[in-house]
Design an enzyme around this catalytic site. Structure first.
Site, PDB file in Angstrom:
ATOM      1  N   ALA A  91       0.839  -1.200   0.000  1.00 22.17           N
ATOM      2  CA  ALA A  91       0.000   0.000   0.000  1.00 22.17           C
ATOM      3  C   ALA A  91       0.874   1.250   0.000  1.00 22.17           C
ATOM      4  O   ALA A  91       1.837   1.347   0.774  1.00 22.17           O
ATOM      5  CB  ALA A  91      -0.906   0.004   1.227  1.00 22.17           C
ATOM      6  N   LYS A 107       8.310   4.458  15.587  1.00 23.04           N
ATOM      7  CA  LYS A 107       8.567   4.876  16.991  1.00 23.04           C
ATOM      8  C   LYS A 107       7.562   5.913  17.457  1.00 23.04           C
ATOM      9  O   LYS A 107       7.140   5.918  18.601  1.00 23.04           O
ATOM     10  CB  LYS A 107       9.984   5.409  17.149  1.00 23.04           C
ATOM     11  CG  LYS A 107      10.296   6.568  16.215  1.00 23.04           C
ATOM     12  CD  LYS A 107      11.699   6.479  15.674  1.00 23.04           C
ATOM     13  CE  LYS A 107      11.732   6.962  14.260  1.00 23.04           C
ATOM     14  NZ  LYS A 107      12.806   6.486  13.463  1.00 23.04           N
ATOM     15  N   GLU A 130      11.460  -4.350  16.238  1.00 21.53           N
ATOM     16  CA  GLU A 130      12.919  -4.268  16.438  1.00 21.53           C
ATOM     17  C   GLU A 130      13.519  -3.000  15.830  1.00 21.53           C
ATOM     18  O   GLU A 130      14.509  -2.465  16.342  1.00 21.53           O
ATOM     19  CB  GLU A 130      13.595  -5.508  15.838  1.00 21.53           C
ATOM     20  CG  GLU A 130      15.076  -5.606  16.085  1.00 21.53           C
ATOM     21  CD  GLU A 130      15.456  -5.624  17.556  1.00 21.53           C
ATOM     22  OE1 GLU A 130      15.236  -6.640  18.209  1.00 21.53           O
ATOM     23  OE2 GLU A 130      15.976  -4.607  18.058  1.00 21.53           O
ATOM     24  N   GLY A 182      17.075   1.575  14.617  1.00 25.74           N
ATOM     25  CA  GLY A 182      17.301   1.123  13.236  1.00 25.74           C
ATOM     26  C   GLY A 182      17.753  -0.314  13.165  1.00 25.74           C
ATOM     27  O   GLY A 182      17.068  -1.222  13.639  1.00 25.74           O
ATOM     28  N   ILE A 241      20.210  -1.758  14.693  1.00 26.24           N
ATOM     29  CA  ILE A 241      20.857  -2.303  15.897  1.00 26.24           C
ATOM     30  C   ILE A 241      19.876  -3.173  16.678  1.00 26.24           C
ATOM     31  O   ILE A 241      18.818  -2.704  17.071  1.00 26.24           O
ATOM     32  CB  ILE A 241      21.356  -1.169  16.829  1.00 26.24           C
ATOM     33  CG1 ILE A 241      22.310  -0.240  16.090  1.00 26.24           C
ATOM     34  CG2 ILE A 241      22.000  -1.736  18.080  1.00 26.24           C
ATOM     35  CD1 ILE A 241      22.698   1.003  16.879  1.00 26.24           C
ATOM     36  N   GLY A 287      22.198  15.476   3.145  1.00 33.33           N
ATOM     37  CA  GLY A 287      21.137  14.486   3.373  1.00 33.33           C
ATOM     38  C   GLY A 287      21.187  13.816   4.739  1.00 33.33           C
ATOM     39  O   GLY A 287      20.442  12.873   4.993  1.00 33.33           O
ATOM     40  N   LYS A 290      12.247   7.256  21.214  1.00 31.75           N
ATOM     41  CA  LYS A 290      13.034   6.024  21.356  1.00 31.75           C
ATOM     42  C   LYS A 290      13.320   5.734  22.829  1.00 31.75           C
ATOM     43  O   LYS A 290      13.295   4.581  23.269  1.00 31.75           O
ATOM     44  CB  LYS A 290      14.328   6.141  20.557  1.00 31.75           C
ATOM     45  CG  LYS A 290      14.055   6.220  19.056  1.00 31.75           C
ATOM     46  CD  LYS A 290      15.263   6.700  18.282  1.00 31.75           C
ATOM     47  CE  LYS A 290      15.022   6.659  16.789  1.00 31.75           C
ATOM     48  NZ  LYS A 290      16.110   7.285  16.023  1.00 31.75           N
ATOM     49  N   GLY A 337      18.680   4.413   7.946  1.00 31.91           N
ATOM     50  CA  GLY A 337      19.073   3.978   6.596  1.00 31.91           C
ATOM     51  C   GLY A 337      18.072   2.938   6.120  1.00 31.91           C
ATOM     52  O   GLY A 337      17.688   2.050   6.883  1.00 31.91           O
TER      53      GLY A 337
END
Ligand code: NAP
Length: 437
Positions: free
Chosen positions: A46, A106, A130, A135, A137, A188, A206, A307
């Site tokens: 979607a 999050k 997770e 990210g 980790i 960026g 977080k 990322g």
């Protein structure tokens, strides 16, 4: 090829993370099937606009703007749209129609986590997240499963890559915040609107997720004390470096005793960290979560906190877990929040501080300042004085850098107010907490 049971996987969102998840699911389908014990059939994706350009090639027939129909009949729903609505509504719909859900959201979990976890509990479904705290980790499973038999005392996390990138460059280059931010935006590393990162909102979300897991207590976002990094300037960085520290934006989740009762504190702010501490070696946009547990001792989890493809790794790990559980059957394992520890406001927290003052360089000034600190229950550990200039009449200004022993935040802030009004202090240049020792 083994003839596995087919599980229908619906993906909501094909942006930075979603497009990579779709690509890896299709690319490594056979391998993932062997690991999961089920064929993961991507039944649809979607999006808002099926014709929007994508980071990866996705079959046009998988794309749809009708998320609700896609969710019906799915065994696993992966939510990678972000934001609160309609992500919340779609996750609840997925749970109520019998799916297990995977999300990296999050913002949603920090604000509506209990509602989503309760809904999953009601029907025996499982929520996997997770990728929501750091990210790629792995930190959710370590806290929820691996350390479930231990007592976590404290977490200190560098959980926002943008702010770590900015502070790291300020530290290395002596540059000013605004210049590095502009550069980070051009490269960026920072969004056009960087507020969520530089004001600590992202790290606070977080921190709420990590603290809930670590202390088995539901931690609402508004219980997290939050400060950003916009007041950090080159002179503060320079002073920190000379004193053997580096400034990092930290998410600190701590078990404390307040008035004889066990409590917790959850806070996000820029803090001085000794250059000897493992967190000082986290450079660039990397993240790390430093956990201190009673039996395990210190542990550090390090890597890419964001990322698209990196985050997709954590999401796919969740998808494999969801598939295994779906095949095995049985009810999901709910969130552990029964410790229900009280969350204390920032005023009750005790840490060490470094106060930098500009003062009249005259006899008796140091004694006056020492008296004010002592009256305010703030005990001095170190004092360093540098003369920074004379005015035309020859009256000098000195910079005093005062390191304190552990003091209560409320006492410290009242004392700094008194110092500012004392007549001997020209300027309170900075007040920073010292964490990690
Ligand atoms: P993104 O690039 O903005 O992608 C969002 C995707 O969701 C887009 O494909 C968009 O469709 C789709 N979408 C948005 N609203 C929708 C709606 N109402 N109906 C249908 N589709 C909708 O986001 P992202 O960076 O991949 O992040 C996704 C989630 O992962 C967020 O919760 C984020 O916090 C989390 N996360 C991201 C990272 C990271 O490095 N990016 C790291 C950790 C966690 P269109 O493409 O058609 O616009």
């Amino acid at each position: 090829m083994t003839d596995y049971r087919r599980l229908r996987v619906a993906l909501l969102g094909a942006g930075s993370v979603g497009s990579q998840v779709a690509s890896l699911l299709r690319q490594h389908g056979d391998e993932l099937a062997d690991r999961a014990g089920a064929t993961l059939e991507l039944v649809g994706i979607a999006v808002r606009d099926v014709d929007a350009p994508r980071d990866v090639d996705l079959p046009r027939e998988l794309l749809t703007t009708d998320a609700e129909t896609l969710i019906v009949g799915a065994d696993i729903v992966i939510e990678l749209m972000g934001g609160i609505e309609p992500a919340r509504e779609y996750l609840l719909q997925a749970i109520n129609s019998g799916a297990d859900v995977v999300t990296a959201n999050k913002a949603l979990l920090a604000t509506h986590g209990p509602e989503i976890f309760d809904a999953a509990d009601q029907v025996g479904a499982q929520v996997y997240y997770e990728a929501a705290a750091a990210g790629a980790i792995p930190i959710i499973r370590p806290l929820r499963d691996s350390l479930a038999g231990d007592r976590v005392q404290r977490i200190m996390g560098i959980v926002n890559g943008t702010t770590n990138y900015i502070l790291d460059r300020m530290d290395k280059e002596g540059a000013e915040f605004g210049d590095v931010l502009a550069d980070a935006q051009a490269l960026g590393y920072a969004e056009a609107d960087p507020t969520a990162d530089i004001e600590g909102y992202d790290a606070a979300q977080k921190a709420a997720i990590l603290a809930s897991l670590a202390f088995h207590t539901a931690v609402p976002l508004d219980a997290v004390h939050r400060e950003g990094i916009t007041r950090i300037d080159a002179s503060m960085m320079d002073a920190a470096r000379k004193a053997g520290y580096v400034i990092k934006l930290l998410a600190v989740c701590e078990r404390m005793v307040a008035d004889g009762d066990e409590t917790i504190s959850v806070r996000v702010y820029p803090a001085l960290v000794s250059r000897e501490h493992p967190l000082a070696s986290v450079h660039g946009a990397n993240n790390a979560v430093f956990v201190e547990a009673e039996a395990a001792g210190p542990l550090m989890f390090y890597g890419a906190g964001a990322g698209g493809v990196q985050t997709a790794s954590a999401v796919l790990g969740d998808v494999v877990s969801a598939a295994r559980r779906h095949i095995a059957g049985g009810v999901g394992v709910g969130e552990s929040t029964r410790a229900n520890l009280p969350i204390v406001p920032i005023g009750h927290v005790t840490t060490r501080y470094q106060i930098t003052l500009e003062v009249n360089d005259q006899p008796g000034v140091l004694a006056t300042i020492a008296g004010i600190l002592s009256d305010g229950n703030v005990s001095i550990a170190t004092v360093e004085q540098t003369v920074i200039g004379d005015d035309i009449e020859g009256a000098g200004t000195a910079r005093l850098v005062i390191g304190t022993h552990k003091a209560r935040e409320q006492d410290l802030s009242d004392t700094v107010d008194t110092l500012a009004q004392s007549g001997v202090v020209e300027k309170v240049a900075s007040v920073l907490r010292v964490e990690g020792d």
